[in-house]
Design an enzyme around this catalytic site. Structure first.
Site, PDB file in Angstrom:
ATOM      1  N   CYS A   2      10.371 -28.025  19.812  1.00 19.38           N
ATOM      2  CA  CYS A   2      10.460 -29.454  19.520  1.00 19.38           C
ATOM      3  C   CYS A   2      11.424 -30.176  20.448  1.00 19.38           C
ATOM      4  CB  CYS A   2      10.859 -29.715  18.071  1.00 19.38           C
ATOM      5  SG  CYS A   2       9.671 -29.120  16.866  1.00 19.38           S
ATOM      6  N   ARG A  44       6.566 -32.538  18.686  1.00 19.15           N
ATOM      7  CA  ARG A  44       6.552 -31.400  17.769  1.00 19.15           C
ATOM      8  C   ARG A  44       5.870 -30.173  18.362  1.00 19.15           C
ATOM      9  NH1 ARG A  44       2.964 -30.350  12.507  1.00 19.15           N
ATOM     10  NH2 ARG A  44       4.159 -28.615  11.665  1.00 19.15           N
ATOM     11  N   LEU A  45       6.542 -29.050  18.213  1.00 20.77           N
ATOM     12  CA  LEU A  45       5.952 -27.748  18.443  1.00 20.77           C
ATOM     13  C   LEU A  45       5.807 -27.111  17.068  1.00 20.77           C
ATOM     14  CD1 LEU A  45       5.020 -25.501  20.376  1.00 20.77           C
ATOM     15  CD2 LEU A  45       7.373 -24.659  20.356  1.00 20.77           C
ATOM     16  N   SER A  46       4.582 -26.929  16.601  1.00 21.48           N
ATOM     17  CA  SER A  46       4.326 -26.417  15.252  1.00 21.48           C
ATOM     18  C   SER A  46       4.555 -24.911  15.215  1.00 21.48           C
ATOM     19  CB  SER A  46       2.872 -26.705  14.850  1.00 21.48           C
ATOM     20  OG  SER A  46       2.591 -28.069  14.975  1.00 21.48           O
ATOM     21  N   ILE A  47       5.486 -24.490  14.357  1.00 24.32           N
ATOM     22  CA  ILE A  47       5.771 -23.065  14.241  1.00 24.32           C
ATOM     23  C   ILE A  47       5.708 -22.606  12.787  1.00 24.32           C
ATOM     24  CG2 ILE A  47       7.505 -21.248  14.600  1.00 24.32           C
ATOM     25  CD1 ILE A  47       8.420 -22.779  17.074  1.00 24.32           C
ATOM     26  N   ILE A  48       6.554 -23.146  11.920  1.00 24.80           N
ATOM     27  CA  ILE A  48       6.626 -22.640  10.538  1.00 24.80           C
ATOM     28  C   ILE A  48       5.487 -23.183   9.685  1.00 24.80           C
ATOM     29  CG2 ILE A  48       8.018 -22.615   8.422  1.00 24.80           C
ATOM     30  CD1 ILE A  48      10.470 -22.287  10.159  1.00 24.80           C
ATOM     31  N   ASN A  68      15.337 -30.405  15.880  1.00 28.40           N
ATOM     32  CA  ASN A  68      14.900 -29.450  16.887  1.00 28.40           C
ATOM     33  C   ASN A  68      15.626 -28.166  16.540  1.00 28.40           C
ATOM     34  OD1 ASN A  68      14.271 -27.966  19.209  1.00 28.40           O
ATOM     35  ND2 ASN A  68      15.983 -28.850  20.325  1.00 28.40           N
ATOM     36  N   GLY A  69      14.900 -27.138  16.153  1.00 30.23           N
ATOM     37  CA  GLY A  69      15.547 -25.879  15.816  1.00 30.23           C
ATOM     38  C   GLY A  69      14.937 -25.245  14.585  1.00 30.23           C
ATOM     39  N   GLU A  70      15.764 -24.506  13.885  1.00 32.65           N
ATOM     40  CA  GLU A  70      15.293 -23.782  12.707  1.00 32.65           C
ATOM     41  C   GLU A  70      16.416 -23.670  11.696  1.00 32.65           C
ATOM     42  OE1 GLU A  70      13.383 -19.435  11.518  1.00 32.65           O
ATOM     43  OE2 GLU A  70      13.659 -19.949  13.620  1.00 32.65           O
TER      44      GLU A  70
END
Length: 162
Positions: A2, A44-48, A68-70
């Site tokens: 992200c 957005r980078l879709s991950i979860i 941005n992160g987790e």
């Protein structure tokens, strides 16, 4: 991964081109949002949670959050607060505006993770730029003519300082 680009102090549509310069950080979805004295583009980078409903910002009672992160302990936090907050996604970020409203900025003591984030508290007219304790996720900013410009990548700031 992200990424976000934004401005506090006024609405600046250059945020869009600056955000487009870091599209590689979030090629799945993009959103440009502006308020009275701020503007942000989120990539957005879709991950979860891969669904469109997990697009940021996450908003709750006039608080918008971009991350941005987790957030590593989001599952535990969801379980702890499931009787106080109704979750609509499986995103790790959705809990953040709720925690901010419940604990104020001290909510940061409740979360573990690697992140940079933007919080816009519309009700109290407060804005925050935040990095995790170890600075694992990038957050760059500069001031110019009374404005604060910020981004997940330093090269996006070039759109504002020329």
């Amino acid at each position: 991964m992200c990424g976000f680009v934004g401005c506090f102090g006024k609405v600046d549509d250059k945020v869009i081109s600056a955000g487009n310069s870091i599209l590689h950080r979030g090629p799945d979805e993009q959103k440009y949002i502006k308020g009275n004295d701020w503007s942000i583009q989120f990539n957005r980078l879709s991950i979860i949670d891969l669904s469109n409903s997990a697009m940021q910002p996450f908003s709750f009672n006039e608080v918008d959050v971009y991350v941005n992160g987790e957030i590593y302990n989001y599952i535990e936090l969801k379980k702890k607060y499931e009787n106080e907050f109704t979750f609509k996604t499986s995103s790790d970020v959705e809990i953040i505006p709720f925690l901010y409203l419940k604990y104020g900025i001290d909510f940061l003591n409740k979360i573990n993770g690697m992140f940079s984030m933007v919080i816009i508290d519309k009700k109290n007219d407060k804005k925050f730029l935040i990095r995790d304790r170890f600075g694992k996720k990038p957050l760059y900013y500069t001031e110019k003519n009374g404005m604060v410009y910020f981004s997940s990548e330093i090269k996006a700031l070039n759109h504002f300082i020329k």
